[in-house]
Design a protein around this motif. Structure first.
Motif, PDB file in Angstrom:
ATOM      1  N   ALA A 230       5.186   1.403  14.770  1.00 39.31           N
ATOM      2  CA  ALA A 230       6.068   0.949  13.691  1.00 39.31           C
ATOM      3  C   ALA A 230       6.803   2.152  13.124  1.00 39.31           C
ATOM      4  O   ALA A 230       6.186   3.174  12.832  1.00 39.31           O
ATOM      5  N   ALA A 231       8.107   2.022  12.975  1.00 39.70           N
ATOM      6  CA  ALA A 231       8.920   3.120  12.432  1.00 39.70           C
ATOM      7  C   ALA A 231       9.840   2.565  11.368  1.00 39.70           C
ATOM      8  O   ALA A 231      10.661   1.678  11.657  1.00 39.70           O
ATOM      9  N   LEU A 232       9.690   3.057  10.153  1.00 37.26           N
ATOM     10  CA  LEU A 232      10.619   2.656   9.099  1.00 37.26           C
ATOM     11  C   LEU A 232      11.842   3.555   9.185  1.00 37.26           C
ATOM     12  O   LEU A 232      11.725   4.774   9.078  1.00 37.26           O
ATOM     13  N   CYS A 233      12.988   2.937   9.410  1.00 38.13           N
ATOM     14  CA  CYS A 233      14.214   3.720   9.637  1.00 38.13           C
ATOM     15  C   CYS A 233      14.911   3.951   8.307  1.00 38.13           C
ATOM     16  O   CYS A 233      15.838   3.228   7.933  1.00 38.13           O
ATOM     17  N   TYR A 234      14.455   4.928   7.576  1.00 37.82           N
ATOM     18  CA  TYR A 234      15.027   5.189   6.252  1.00 37.82           C
ATOM     19  C   TYR A 234      15.001   6.683   5.974  1.00 37.82           C
ATOM     20  O   TYR A 234      13.998   7.344   6.249  1.00 37.82           O
ATOM     21  N   SER A 235      16.100   7.205   5.390  1.00 41.52           N
ATOM     22  CA  SER A 235      16.185   8.651   5.189  1.00 41.52           C
ATOM     23  C   SER A 235      15.518   9.111   3.896  1.00 41.52           C
ATOM     24  O   SER A 235      15.351  10.301   3.683  1.00 41.52           O
ATOM     25  N   GLY A 236      15.132   8.194   3.015  1.00 38.27           N
ATOM     26  CA  GLY A 236      14.593   8.593   1.717  1.00 38.27           C
ATOM     27  C   GLY A 236      13.106   8.327   1.559  1.00 38.27           C
ATOM     28  O   GLY A 236      12.359   8.279   2.545  1.00 38.27           O
ATOM     29  N   ASN A 237      12.691   8.154   0.302  1.00 36.98           N
ATOM     30  CA  ASN A 237      11.265   7.954   0.001  1.00 36.98           C
ATOM     31  C   ASN A 237      10.764   6.629   0.566  1.00 36.98           C
ATOM     32  O   ASN A 237      11.463   5.619   0.495  1.00 36.98           O
ATOM     33  N   TYR A 238       9.554   6.632   1.064  1.00 37.78           N
ATOM     34  CA  TYR A 238       9.014   5.391   1.642  1.00 37.78           C
ATOM     35  C   TYR A 238       7.525   5.312   1.387  1.00 37.78           C
ATOM     36  O   TYR A 238       6.864   6.299   1.036  1.00 37.78           O
ATOM     37  N   GLU A 239       7.020   4.116   1.585  1.00 37.33           N
ATOM     38  CA  GLU A 239       5.570   3.941   1.634  1.00 37.33           C
ATOM     39  C   GLU A 239       5.232   2.963   2.753  1.00 37.33           C
ATOM     40  O   GLU A 239       5.812   1.885   2.856  1.00 37.33           O
ATOM     41  N   LEU A 240       4.298   3.383   3.606  1.00 41.71           N
ATOM     42  CA  LEU A 240       3.722   2.508   4.631  1.00 41.71           C
ATOM     43  C   LEU A 240       2.288   2.294   4.188  1.00 41.71           C
ATOM     44  O   LEU A 240       1.594   3.271   3.891  1.00 41.71           O
ATOM     45  N   ARG A 241       1.837   1.048   4.102  1.00 39.58           N
ATOM     46  CA  ARG A 241       0.458   0.889   3.646  1.00 39.58           C
ATOM     47  C   ARG A 241      -0.255  -0.234   4.378  1.00 39.58           C
ATOM     48  O   ARG A 241       0.348  -1.212   4.806  1.00 39.58           O
ATOM     49  N   PHE A 242      -1.542  -0.022   4.493  1.00 42.35           N
ATOM     50  CA  PHE A 242      -2.421  -1.022   5.083  1.00 42.35           C
ATOM     51  C   PHE A 242      -3.318  -1.506   3.974  1.00 42.35           C
ATOM     52  O   PHE A 242      -3.913  -0.699   3.256  1.00 42.35           O
ATOM     53  N   GLU A 243      -3.423  -2.811   3.822  1.00 46.51           N
ATOM     54  CA  GLU A 243      -4.291  -3.356   2.792  1.00 46.51           C
ATOM     55  C   GLU A 243      -5.269  -4.316   3.451  1.00 46.51           C
ATOM     56  O   GLU A 243      -4.858  -5.187   4.228  1.00 46.51           O
ATOM     57  N   THR A 244      -6.532  -4.140   3.164  1.00 46.42           N
ATOM     58  CA  THR A 244      -7.551  -5.007   3.739  1.00 46.42           C
ATOM     59  C   THR A 244      -8.523  -5.395   2.636  1.00 46.42           C
ATOM     60  O   THR A 244      -9.183  -4.535   2.058  1.00 46.42           O
ATOM     61  N   GLY A 245      -8.569  -6.656   2.350  1.00 44.18           N
ATOM     62  CA  GLY A 245      -9.480  -7.139   1.307  1.00 44.18           C
ATOM     63  C   GLY A 245     -10.672  -7.814   1.946  1.00 44.18           C
ATOM     64  O   GLY A 245     -10.654  -8.169   3.121  1.00 44.18           O
ATOM     65  N   ASP A 246     -11.712  -7.975   1.143  1.00 43.90           N
ATOM     66  CA  ASP A 246     -12.932  -8.565   1.686  1.00 43.90           C
ATOM     67  C   ASP A 246     -13.044 -10.027   1.255  1.00 43.90           C
ATOM     68  O   ASP A 246     -14.065 -10.476   0.791  1.00 43.90           O
ATOM     69  N   THR A 247     -11.985 -10.741   1.418  1.00 39.58           N
ATOM     70  CA  THR A 247     -12.044 -12.149   1.022  1.00 39.58           C
ATOM     71  C   THR A 247     -11.863 -13.014   2.258  1.00 39.58           C
ATOM     72  O   THR A 247     -11.472 -12.539   3.321  1.00 39.58           O
ATOM     73  N   ARG A 248     -12.109 -14.271   2.097  1.00 43.82           N
ATOM     74  CA  ARG A 248     -11.967 -15.212   3.203  1.00 43.82           C
ATOM     75  C   ARG A 248     -10.552 -15.145   3.776  1.00 43.82           C
ATOM     76  O   ARG A 248     -10.334 -15.282   4.960  1.00 43.82           O
ATOM     77  N   ARG A 249      -9.597 -14.906   2.894  1.00 40.99           N
ATOM     78  CA  ARG A 249      -8.200 -14.909   3.321  1.00 40.99           C
ATOM     79  C   ARG A 249      -7.832 -13.675   4.161  1.00 40.99           C
ATOM     80  O   ARG A 249      -6.765 -13.627   4.738  1.00 40.99           O
ATOM     81  N   MET A 250      -8.692 -12.674   4.138  1.00 40.47           N
ATOM     82  CA  MET A 250      -8.292 -11.442   4.803  1.00 40.47           C
ATOM     83  C   MET A 250      -9.111 -11.166   6.051  1.00 40.47           C
ATOM     84  O   MET A 250      -9.822 -10.182   6.137  1.00 40.47           O
ATOM     85  N   SER A 251      -9.044 -12.076   7.012  1.00 39.17           N
ATOM     86  CA  SER A 251      -9.580 -11.734   8.313  1.00 39.17           C
ATOM     87  C   SER A 251      -8.549 -10.855   9.019  1.00 39.17           C
ATOM     88  O   SER A 251      -8.713 -10.464  10.156  1.00 39.17           O
ATOM     89  N   MET A 252      -7.473 -10.620   8.312  1.00 37.16           N
ATOM     90  CA  MET A 252      -6.403  -9.774   8.836  1.00 37.16           C
ATOM     91  C   MET A 252      -6.278  -8.516   7.968  1.00 37.16           C
ATOM     92  O   MET A 252      -6.491  -8.572   6.758  1.00 37.16           O
ATOM     93  N   HIS A 253      -5.908  -7.403   8.624  1.00 39.72           N
ATOM     94  CA  HIS A 253      -5.339  -6.291   7.874  1.00 39.72           C
ATOM     95  C   HIS A 253      -3.891  -6.690   7.632  1.00 39.72           C
ATOM     96  O   HIS A 253      -3.307  -7.426   8.429  1.00 39.72           O
ATOM     97  N   ARG A 254      -3.310  -6.149   6.571  1.00 43.86           N
ATOM     98  CA  ARG A 254      -1.870  -6.364   6.410  1.00 43.86           C
ATOM     99  C   ARG A 254      -1.186  -5.011   6.363  1.00 43.86           C
ATOM    100  O   ARG A 254      -1.629  -4.100   5.678  1.00 43.86           O
ATOM    101  N   PHE A 255      -0.115  -4.916   7.119  1.00 38.80           N
ATOM    102  CA  PHE A 255       0.670  -3.681   7.146  1.00 38.80           C
ATOM    103  C   PHE A 255       1.988  -3.947   6.428  1.00 38.80           C
ATOM    104  O   PHE A 255       2.619  -4.987   6.670  1.00 38.80           O
TER     105      PHE A 255
END
Ligand code: GLA
Length: 731
Positions: A230-255
């Motif tokens: 994954a590449a964010l094509c931006y010349s300025g400030n950015y944030e890439l984050r992965f969030e993973t919760g321990d709930t039923r809804r989060m059998s997925m990581h989210r990017f």
């Protein structure tokens, strides 16, 4: 169920479910955007056909919003957060239509969504680069208010998000600092938040890079396993984050990936829209190498200016003379690089300033007039000398910056970025300041710097565009809303670069920013190449270039032969090793030729001639990384092959040597197992390897390999720093 077919525009109405397969040659991404419902993400991976859709649902994977916003179902974090005119913080996105169109390289899909209660419209885009297996996504967020007073404020506005099934998922991210660019950090993904961000304000690839590799099958491998790049094509400030919760809804990581909203909430007035930058995704079952090759092909074909054309072999004056520019010195460098077979001479920093001559990095930025004391015949005189010697001429500028000690700052103190009412916070050398590119007058000025130099000397074939400072004191004397500064800076820069490219489509421009501070797919489309690092130590370069190659092709990666001892690390490295490392990307020189012996010059000349034979394979070929210098085996090996696999170049470096040390046999990759290849050793210094001039099958080279001794027989008195460049041609 519906698959959108080849039509330019399709409007979906009253469909209970509308699953769309967005495909490239080998990959698919599936969304379900039913009218009146929140668009859902179903799948990203190997290519699917219509018949697979029912299997996909039956397989039972979790379905999550494509572009999660803060809404009543608070089970997932957000990609979009909006403060509505009445202060309401929630958002409810419902699909109203999907449109599809074709473009030269594939298709573009847009899912239009509306909030049923508030004046918010969001379009989610997907663009396919079919042949390169890249799918990119971004959004357009619009304030659809009827009343003038109804402003909305975006407090988070990612380009996109991607759910990733939990399991043994690993993430590789990149970062470092000046002269230590692009270290790789590889870790399994656990619970919680992992964030990769950059808040420099001007450059954005020193402390962290906006690219990540996500391995779905454990610790990533070069040649196997499913990997998403994954590449964010931006010349300025950015944030890439992965969030993973321990709930039923989060059998997925989210990017999530997008512009960093820190101190950058963006206000949209009635009728205004905000377009987020492109987030490019690539999936491959051929490991890290598969994803890298996709990004390289994509970058060459669709992103880099003049991508797909080989770049020139050059001498840059910086490490040779630093600020000590004078006409005779420049003439001598021009003659030297021409004699060695180079094609371009680039005069670096130190050539300008009148009232404040540029003698060091304390003054003069902004005063782009030639220093006639140093160069009595001006830039034209140097360009003429280059022409006389049959080579091209290039020049260094740093047009986004000024110094307190400059005529520009004396005239326009209000043009710099600094919080109003605060003392000036300066950078590099103590007196440097960033110009406020949100201000159209400054944009005109920066365009004028480039235009003025090119008009005065149209022979300039290459410009090294530098940027050596970050934003320290966030504040603009021009903008009313200070929170817009980081974003408006980069919009201003884009406008300037668009104007430059419209007027000067042919000039080559290098993106430099204190070394590798602008190695990013958001800025590179205006450039031909980037300066990978101010660190020219060939040993450290094997690491830096290896890691940079995960997302960026050799065509764009400037690699120069530096002096020994190296100016950054002090390390002494034989010339052959220094040459061989530089030959594995865009070859250049960064030293004082007059300090070299005649033998060393002859050695460089022969190597340049060798490089010309392989330059197209290296710069435009497919890269196979084989043994990483990080693997602790004491070697680093990689190979470039043409797409037809009829020519290839194998690079072998000893990165560590001890008496008696045994290293693994040199295995090749990326060849045609059925063809026979003749090996010619290049840049031979002393006795060639026994494989020189012999033929081998691709299968033999990939399965059995060659025995290359760890001991250095070719680098003069040194026993360490053995290196070899083997050119393979299919019989
Ligand atoms: C930066 C660049 C160098 C050189 C200097 C000149 O540090 O990365 O290559 O151009 O500026 O000041």
């Amino acid at each position: 169920m519906k698959r959108i077919l080849l039509m330019t525009t399709v409007l979906l109405c009253n469909l209970a479910a509308a699953q769309t397969i967005i495909s490239t040659k080998n990959t698919s991404l599936v969304i379900d955007a039913a009218q009146g419902k929140e668009p859902l993400f179903l799948y990203y991976g190997a290519r699917l056909e219509d018949g697979d859709l029912s299997s996909l649902r039956a397989a039972g994977f979790q379905e999550l919003p494509v572009y999660p916003a803060l809404n009543t179902n608070g089970a997932h974090p957000e990609a979009l957060c909006v403060r509505m005119p009445d202060g309401n913080l929630t958002t409810d996105l419902r699909t109203s239509s999907i449109e599809e169109s074709t473009w030269e390289g594939g298709k573009i899909y847009s899912i239009s969504c509306k909030d049923p209660v508030y004046p918010l419209e969001v379009k989610i885009y997907y663009k396919t680069y079919e042949a390169e297996d890249i799918i990119s996504t971004w959004t357009e967020i619009r304030n659809a208010a009827k009343k003038k007073k109804d402003e909305i404020v975006l407090t988070r506005f990612d380009s996109g998000s991607l759910p990733i099934r939990r399991g043994d998922v690993w993430v590789m991210s990149f970062g470092g600092g000046w002269a230590d660019e692009t270290e790789a950090f590889c870790q399994p993904l656990g619970l919680g938040v992992r964030s990769v961000y950059n808040r420099d304000g001007v450059r954005n690839s020193h402390k962290a890079h906006s690219e990540v590799m996500i391995s779905l099958d454990g610790k990533p491998r070069e040649d196997s396993g499913r990997v998403i790049g994954a590449a964010l094509c931006y010349s300025g400030n950015y944030e890439l984050r992965f969030e993973t919760g321990d709930t039923r809804r989060m059998s997925m990581h989210r990017f999530y990936a997008g512009i960093d909203p820190t101190h950058s909430a963006y206000t949209l007035a009635k009728g205004e829209s905000f377009t987020t930058p492109e987030l490019a995704l690539s999936w491959s079952s051929e490991g890290l190498g598969g994803v890298s090759r996709n990004f390289h092909r994509w970058g060459r074909k669709w992103k880099l200016t003049h991508g797909g054309q080989v770049n020139d072999i050059l001498l840059n004056s910086w490490e040779g003379v630093y600020f000590d520019i004078n006409e005779e010195g420049m003439h001598s460098m021009i003659r030297d690089i021409a004699d060695m077979g180079g094609e371009l001479f680039v005069m670096d920093d130190g050539w300008f300033g009148d009232k404040y001559p540029r003698l060091n990095d304390h003054t003069s930025l902004g005063d782009w007039v030639v220093d006639r004391n140093k160069l009595p015949h001006g830039i034209e005189g140097l360009a003429e000398e280059a022409r006389r010697n049959g080579i091209k001429f290039g020049i260094w500028i740093e047009p986004e910056m000024t110094n307190v000690g400059s005529e520009l700052f004396e005239k326009h103190p209000d043009w710099v970025i600094n919080a109003p009412k605060r003392e000036l916070v300066t950078g590099r050398g103590g007196g440097q300041l960033v110009l406020d590119l949100s201000n159209p007058a400054v944009q005109d000025y920066v365009f004028g710097v480039f235009d003025g130099i090119m008009t005065a000397c149209p022979e300039i074939a290459y410009v090294k565009w530098d940027a050596n400072m970050q934003i320290y004191s966030q504040g603009s004397g021009y903008l009313k809303n200070q929170e817009h500064l980081y974003i408006e800076y980069h919009r201003g820069l884009a406008k300037v670069l668009d104007r430059i490219r419209a007027k000067y489509p042919n000039v080559s421009i290098q993106a430099c920013a204190g070394g590798g501070g602008r190695v990013n797919w958001g800025i590179l489309p205006w450039f031909d190449e980037f300066w990978t690092s101010d660190n020219t130590d060939a040993l450290q370069r094997t690491y830096i270039q290896w890691n940079t190659s995960y997302f960026f092709p050799a065509e764009a990666m400037a690699a120069h032969i530096g002096a020994s001892p190296n100016h950054t690390t002090g390390r002494e490295i034989p010339l052959k090793f220094r040459i061989d490392v530089a030959m594995s990307a865009r070859l250049g020189l960064e030293l004082q030729p007059s300090a070299m012996t005649e033998d060393e010059k002859a050695h460089c000349k022969a190597a340049i001639s060798d490089y010309k034979k392989i330059r197209d394979v290296v710069q435009l070929g497919d890269l196979y990384r084989i043994v990483s210098p990080l693997d602790g085996k004491g070697i680093c090996t990689k190979l470039y092959a043409t797409p037809e696999k009829d020519r290839a170049v194998f690079f072998w470096y000893s990165t560590e040597y001890f008496q008696g040390k045994q290293v693994p046999a040199a295995l090749f990759a990326g060849l045609d197992p059925e063809r026979r290849y003749r090996i010619t050793e290049l840049d031979v210094f002393g006795k060639p390897l026994s494989c020189d001039g012999k033929t081998f099958s691709g299968r033999f080279l990939m399965e059995t390999g060659l025995n290359i001794p760890a001991k250095n027989y070719q680098g003069g008195p040194h026993r360490d720093y053995a290196s070899h460049v083997l050119y393979l041609t299919a019989e």
